[in-house]
Motif scaffolding. Sequence first.
Motif, mmCIF file in Angstrom:
data_model
loop_
_atom_site.group_PDB
_atom_site.id
_atom_site.type_symbol
_atom_site.label_atom_id
_atom_site.label_comp_id
_atom_site.label_asym_id
_atom_site.label_seq_id
_atom_site.Cartn_x
_atom_site.Cartn_y
_atom_site.Cartn_z
ATOM 1 N N ILE A 22 0.846 -1.201 0.000
ATOM 2 C CA ILE A 22 0.000 0.000 0.000
ATOM 3 C C ILE A 22 0.877 1.244 0.000
ATOM 4 C CG2 ILE A 22 -1.600 1.364 1.419
ATOM 5 C CD1 ILE A 22 -2.946 -1.278 2.208
ATOM 6 N N ILE A 23 1.926 1.222 0.808
ATOM 7 C CA ILE A 23 2.851 2.356 0.880
ATOM 8 C C ILE A 23 3.530 2.593 -0.472
ATOM 9 C CG2 ILE A 23 5.097 3.021 1.846
ATOM 10 C CD1 ILE A 23 4.050 1.908 4.525
ATOM 11 N N GLU A 24 3.993 1.526 -1.095
ATOM 12 C CA GLU A 24 4.695 1.652 -2.378
ATOM 13 C C GLU A 24 3.769 2.129 -3.490
ATOM 14 O OE1 GLU A 24 6.423 -2.174 -3.033
ATOM 15 O OE2 GLU A 24 7.631 -2.070 -1.196
ATOM 16 N N LYS A 25 2.579 1.536 -3.563
ATOM 17 C CA LYS A 25 1.648 1.895 -4.635
ATOM 18 C C LYS A 25 1.210 3.352 -4.555
ATOM 19 C CE LYS A 25 -0.390 -2.697 -5.308
ATOM 20 N NZ LYS A 25 -1.611 -3.528 -5.070
ATOM 21 N N ASN A 26 1.142 3.872 -3.339
ATOM 22 C CA ASN A 26 0.640 5.228 -3.149
ATOM 23 C C ASN A 26 1.751 6.248 -2.907
ATOM 24 O OD1 ASN A 26 -2.534 4.992 -2.984
ATOM 25 N ND2 ASN A 26 -1.689 3.196 -1.946
ATOM 26 N N LYS A 27 3.004 5.802 -3.128
ATOM 27 C CA LYS A 27 4.172 6.691 -3.038
ATOM 28 C C LYS A 27 4.198 7.469 -1.722
ATOM 29 C CE LYS A 27 4.708 7.201 -8.057
ATOM 30 N NZ LYS A 27 3.838 6.062 -8.402
ATOM 31 N N VAL A 28 3.896 6.744 -0.643
ATOM 32 C CA VAL A 28 3.883 7.348 0.695
ATOM 33 C C VAL A 28 5.310 7.602 1.164
ATOM 34 C CG1 VAL A 28 3.313 6.905 3.123
ATOM 35 C CG2 VAL A 28 1.670 6.331 1.310
ATOM 36 N N LYS A 29 5.526 8.752 1.805
ATOM 37 C CA LYS A 29 6.860 9.100 2.296
ATOM 38 C C LYS A 29 6.911 9.275 3.815
ATOM 39 C CE LYS A 29 8.656 11.264 -1.912
ATOM 40 N NZ LYS A 29 7.646 10.672 -2.805
ATOM 41 N N GLU B 11 3.749 17.774 12.768
ATOM 42 C CA GLU B 11 5.211 17.845 12.809
ATOM 43 C C GLU B 11 5.840 17.029 11.685
ATOM 44 O OE1 GLU B 11 6.598 16.565 16.631
ATOM 45 O OE2 GLU B 11 5.357 18.029 17.711
ATOM 46 N N LEU B 12 5.285 15.880 11.440
ATOM 47 C CA LEU B 12 5.819 14.959 10.441
ATOM 48 C C LEU B 12 5.383 15.316 9.021
ATOM 49 C CD1 LEU B 12 7.438 12.286 10.126
ATOM 50 C CD2 LEU B 12 5.256 11.069 10.328
ATOM 51 N N GLU B 13 4.338 16.144 8.904
ATOM 52 C CA GLU B 13 3.717 16.416 7.608
ATOM 53 C C GLU B 13 3.320 15.090 6.941
ATOM 54 O OE1 GLU B 13 6.443 18.876 5.446
ATOM 55 O OE2 GLU B 13 5.768 20.690 6.471
ATOM 56 N N THR B 14 2.550 14.326 7.699
ATOM 57 C CA THR B 14 2.161 12.962 7.361
ATOM 58 C C THR B 14 1.382 12.895 6.046
ATOM 59 O OG1 THR B 14 2.027 12.422 9.699
ATOM 60 C CG2 THR B 14 0.804 11.003 8.202
ATOM 61 N N ASP B 15 1.668 11.858 5.248
ATOM 62 C CA ASP B 15 0.797 11.618 4.093
ATOM 63 C C ASP B 15 0.074 10.279 4.182
ATOM 64 O OD1 ASP B 15 3.096 10.156 3.537
ATOM 65 O OD2 ASP B 15 3.644 11.347 1.791
ATOM 66 N N LEU B 16 0.262 9.535 5.281
ATOM 67 C CA LEU B 16 -0.546 8.347 5.562
ATOM 68 C C LEU B 16 -0.607 8.152 7.072
ATOM 69 C CD1 LEU B 16 -2.071 5.729 4.685
ATOM 70 C CD2 LEU B 16 0.151 4.567 4.776
ATOM 71 N N ILE B 17 -1.805 7.900 7.576
ATOM 72 C CA ILE B 17 -1.997 7.563 8.995
ATOM 73 C C ILE B 17 -2.372 6.087 9.062
ATOM 74 C CG2 ILE B 17 -3.352 8.031 11.079
ATOM 75 C CD1 ILE B 17 -3.897 10.849 9.821
ATOM 76 N N ALA C 124 -7.565 12.713 5.757
ATOM 77 C CA ALA C 124 -6.267 12.245 5.267
ATOM 78 C C ALA C 124 -6.308 10.739 5.014
ATOM 79 C CB ALA C 124 -5.186 12.583 6.287
ATOM 80 N N PRO C 125 -5.476 10.235 4.084
ATOM 81 C CA PRO C 125 -5.435 8.786 3.815
ATOM 82 C C PRO C 125 -5.167 7.988 5.095
ATOM 83 C CG PRO C 125 -4.215 9.974 2.143
ATOM 84 C CD PRO C 125 -4.577 10.981 3.205
ATOM 85 N N LEU C 126 -5.998 6.964 5.310
ATOM 86 C CA LEU C 126 -5.941 6.203 6.556
ATOM 87 C C LEU C 126 -5.999 4.711 6.267
ATOM 88 C CD1 LEU C 126 -6.187 5.890 9.679
ATOM 89 C CD2 LEU C 126 -8.643 6.255 9.413
ATOM 90 N N LYS D 178 -9.474 4.507 4.276
ATOM 91 C CA LYS D 178 -9.375 4.199 2.847
ATOM 92 C C LYS D 178 -9.096 2.714 2.633
ATOM 93 C CE LYS D 178 -7.368 5.926 -1.441
ATOM 94 N NZ LYS D 178 -6.499 6.956 -2.061
ATOM 95 N N TRP D 179 -8.286 2.127 3.541
ATOM 96 C CA TRP D 179 -7.974 0.704 3.474
ATOM 97 C C TRP D 179 -8.134 0.086 4.860
ATOM 98 C CZ3 TRP D 179 -4.360 4.475 2.060
ATOM 99 C CH2 TRP D 179 -4.147 4.645 0.682
ATOM 100 N N ALA D 180 -8.510 -1.165 4.892
ATOM 101 C CA ALA D 180 -8.515 -1.944 6.137
ATOM 102 C C ALA D 180 -7.814 -3.266 5.867
ATOM 103 C CB ALA D 180 -9.937 -2.194 6.616
ATOM 104 N N ILE D 181 -6.825 -3.570 6.679
ATOM 105 C CA ILE D 181 -6.166 -4.873 6.627
ATOM 106 C C ILE D 181 -6.692 -5.678 7.802
ATOM 107 C CG2 ILE D 181 -3.975 -6.056 6.972
ATOM 108 C CD1 ILE D 181 -2.632 -3.921 5.302
ATOM 109 N N VAL D 182 -7.412 -6.745 7.501
ATOM 110 C CA VAL D 182 -8.124 -7.512 8.528
ATOM 111 C C VAL D 182 -7.528 -8.923 8.556
ATOM 112 C CG1 VAL D 182 -10.406 -8.187 9.383
ATOM 113 C CG2 VAL D 182 -10.170 -6.122 7.963
ATOM 114 N N ASP D 183 -6.638 -9.141 9.513
ATOM 115 C CA ASP D 183 -5.828 -10.360 9.573
ATOM 116 C C ASP D 183 -6.093 -11.088 10.888
ATOM 117 O OD1 ASP D 183 -3.817 -12.282 9.773
ATOM 118 O OD2 ASP D 183 -2.301 -11.017 8.826
#
Length: 387
Positions: free
Chosen positions: A28-35, A87-93, A132-134, A172-177
């Motif tokens: 998910i991080i790679e596909k959405n170019k999260v930093k 502080e982090l200027e987050t692009d994914l929570i 924000a993307p979550l 936006k996404w749920a990982i249910v494991d």
Amino acid sequence: MANHGLATIKNTTEIIWGSGAVENVSSIIEKNKVKRVLVVTDPGIVKSGLIDLVTPQLKNVEYTLFNEVEPNPSVQTVNKALDKCKELETDLIIGVGGGSPIDVAKAVAVVYTNGGSIVDYEGIDTFPNQSAPLLAIPTTSGTGSEVTSFTVITDTERNYKLTVGGTRVAAKWAIVDPQLTLTMPPGITASTGIDALVHAIESFTSRASFHYSEVLALDAVSLISGSLRKAFYQGDDLEARENMLLGSLTAALAFNNTRLGNAHAISHPLSAFFGIAHGIANGILLPTIMEFNLLSCPEKFARISEAIDPEVKGSMLEKAYESVHLVRCLAKDIKIPTSIAELGINKAEYEAAIPAMARDALKSGNVLVNPRKTKLEDIIDLYHAIY
């Protein structure tokens, strides 16, 4: 009967389900170019080591771990996490844990893109911007917060649980494991599991129910009632854990479209005023609320009885009453308290708080869809009945 008229089905979250699903965080991080990632969790998840299934997948991004979430999380905690987010200027929570961390993550996501405070947005669709993307990763089988369009936060200044809702609140996404739930202690297994059962029953009996929600809710009743004892007493049983997590998820998909009922309306003030865990409050309330509602839709309670025990016998009304007995037995078997008194709460203090709690409960939108019409006096009586 169900409402077979106009209905809107809400499910805005992409769900990745199954054992090993947690390994999809990095993709998910790679596909959405999260930093930059903010991970919201609680001390228990860190101590258990479950967080270590997530953080190694963040090796190619900058991340901050916020692990200060408490049960019945407060506005202050949301503000602290929000500061880290800025502080982090987050692009994914990423919210990891039970309902509390995921609710905080949702609240932070809302305020991060809309400004102000989470208290500014109580109600449904009260803010203009997409949150924000979550990514939500549940570690309990109870709240279903990973797929719902609500977040519930405690305003400690008012002893009040506020709800912020709308499709823009949902992850936006749920990982249910299910593997993430194998180490859940018995007490948390019980409180979150009974909460999921309340979700299923209240959604099924809701005045806003319709065919889609009823199919999901009734299946959740069957899954949860059939697996909760084994999950409680044999926590490493993967099949039981899978059924519980699937039941929790299914119930959440149902109530996300119907809301709930009096148990949830009444339990929120109990948590706000006395710090009672949400699942325990709901578990204490459930049989009493079922008795209160039963004659308003006995055919539905008969079907609940059949979902719990396919061998149940009797007339429709006898089966309806049997549903209350079956739920009481299940709650007792997993050591859910039967009354508020069992929690050690002083009776005089409790009774003094009832008028204020009842007024707060009546503000809940859940009362409006409860199958039996409910007045302030009814809520007061129900608070007395559970002591």
